[in-house]
Motif scaffolding. Structure first.
Motif: not given
Length: 259
Positions: A179-184, A196-201
Motif C-alpha cells: 500500500s505504500c504510495k510513490m510519487k516521482v 508497492g503493489a506494482a512490483a509483483l503485488g
C-alpha cells in the motif's frame, strides 16, 4: 552455448560497459542463448568488474511491474548484481552511459542471509534490517533497448547506477508495503505515481523471487546486502541537467541530479 562463447560475450558486454558503446542484441546473433547461459555471461562480466577492484554489495530484481514489462516487452523479471562503484550520492554524471533511464524503487538492507529454494515473504521480512527510498538508473548495453529476457540477464539486468537515502531507513514490519504510495517528480513537476503493489503485488514477493531464483545458481542474498526490489513506476529517460526526486509514503524521499 559453450564456455568459449560465454567468455566472448561477457568480454563484449564488459567492453561495451567500459566504453559506453552498445552492441547488437545477443539473442539476434545467438538464438540458442537461454537463461542459464545468460546468467553465466552476467557472472563472468561481474568477475571482470571485481578483478578491477569493485566490491559486491548487493543484488537486484528488475522488470517487476506491468508498466516496465510493457515498455521493454519483457514478460518476466530479471536479476543482477550491485557493486559499490554503481552507488552514487546525490548526483550522477551520465558521461559514458548509453541510454539511461531512472526508476523509483524500495531498497532493502538485509540483516541475515536468504538463500532459495523455499524463501517466503515472511522469511524476507524476518531477514530485513530496514527499507529505503531508491532511484535506480538503468542503462542497456544492448542497442536501442531491443532486449529479450536473456539479453537483459546477460547484461546484469541492465543495471547502471543507483542512489538510496540511508537517512530515511524504516523497519518494514511497521509498513504495509503493497500500500505504500510513490510519487516521482522530474525537474520539479509530478511525473508518475505508483504503489508497492506494482512490483509483483508486493516488494517482499520480489525479494523472495530473487532469493529463490539465485538459489538455483547457488547464490545467496547476504547479510548487509542492498537489494533493489523493482520499479513501482514507468522508466523515465534522463539527460544532463535533469533533476529527479521521489517520495514514498511511510518511508521517505530521495533525489538525484544528472550531470
Amino acid at each position: 552455448m559453450n564456455t568459449q562463447q560465454i567468455e566472448q560475450l561477457s568480454n563484449e558486454l564488459y567492453t561495451a560497459l567500459r566504453q559506453g558503446v552498445a552492441v547488437p542484441p545477443l539473442t539476434d546473433r545467438h538464438p540458442e542463448l537461454d537463461i542459464d547461459a545468460a546468467y553465466a555471461i552476467s557472472l563472468a562480466m561481474l568477475e571482470k568488474r571485481l578483478a578491477d577492484g569493485e566490491r559486491l554489495i548487493g543484488k537486484k530484481i528488475g522488470v517487476t511491474s506491468e508498466a516496465v514489462q510493457n515498455m521493454l516487452n519483457v514478460r518476466q523479471p530479471d536479476f543482477g548484481f550491485l557493486t559499490e562503484a554503481m552507488q552514487c550520492e546525490g548526483s550522477l554524471s551520465l558521461a559514458g552511459m548509453i541510454a539511461p533511464r531512472a526508476e523509483g524503487e524500495i531498497a532493502f538492507c538485509l540483516r541475515s542471509d536468504l538463500k532459495g529454494p523455499g524463501v517466503t515473504e515472511a522469511d524476507v521480512l524476518a531477514a530485513t534490517e530496514y527499507v529505503m527510498p531508491c532511484f535506480e538508473i538503468v542503462d542497456s548495453r544492448i542497442a536501442d533497448w531491443k532486449i529479450k529476457i536473456q539479453d537483459t540477464v546477460a547484461d546484469n539486468a541492465s543495471c547502471g547506477s543507483f542512489v538510496v537515502n540511508e537517512e530515511d531507513k524504516v523497519d518494514p514490519r511497521n509498513l504495509d508495503l503493497p500500500s505504500c504510495k510513490m510519487k516521482v517528480f522530474k525537474n520539479g513537476a509530478l511525473l508518475s505515481e505508483g504503489s508497492g503493489a506494482a512490483a509483483l503485488g508486493n516488494p517482499l514477493t520480489c525479494v523472495a523471487w530473487l532469493a529463490n531464483t539465485l538459489g538455483k545458481y547457488d547464490i545467496s542474498l547476504s547479510a548487509g546486502d542492498i537489494i533493489l526490489s523493482g520499479s513501482l513506476v514507468p522508466l523515465e529517460d534522463v539527460r544532463p541537467g535533469d533533476t529527479m526526486s521521489l517520495e514514498i509514503s511511510g518511508i521517505g524521499t530521495v533525489a538525484i541530479n544528472f550531470e
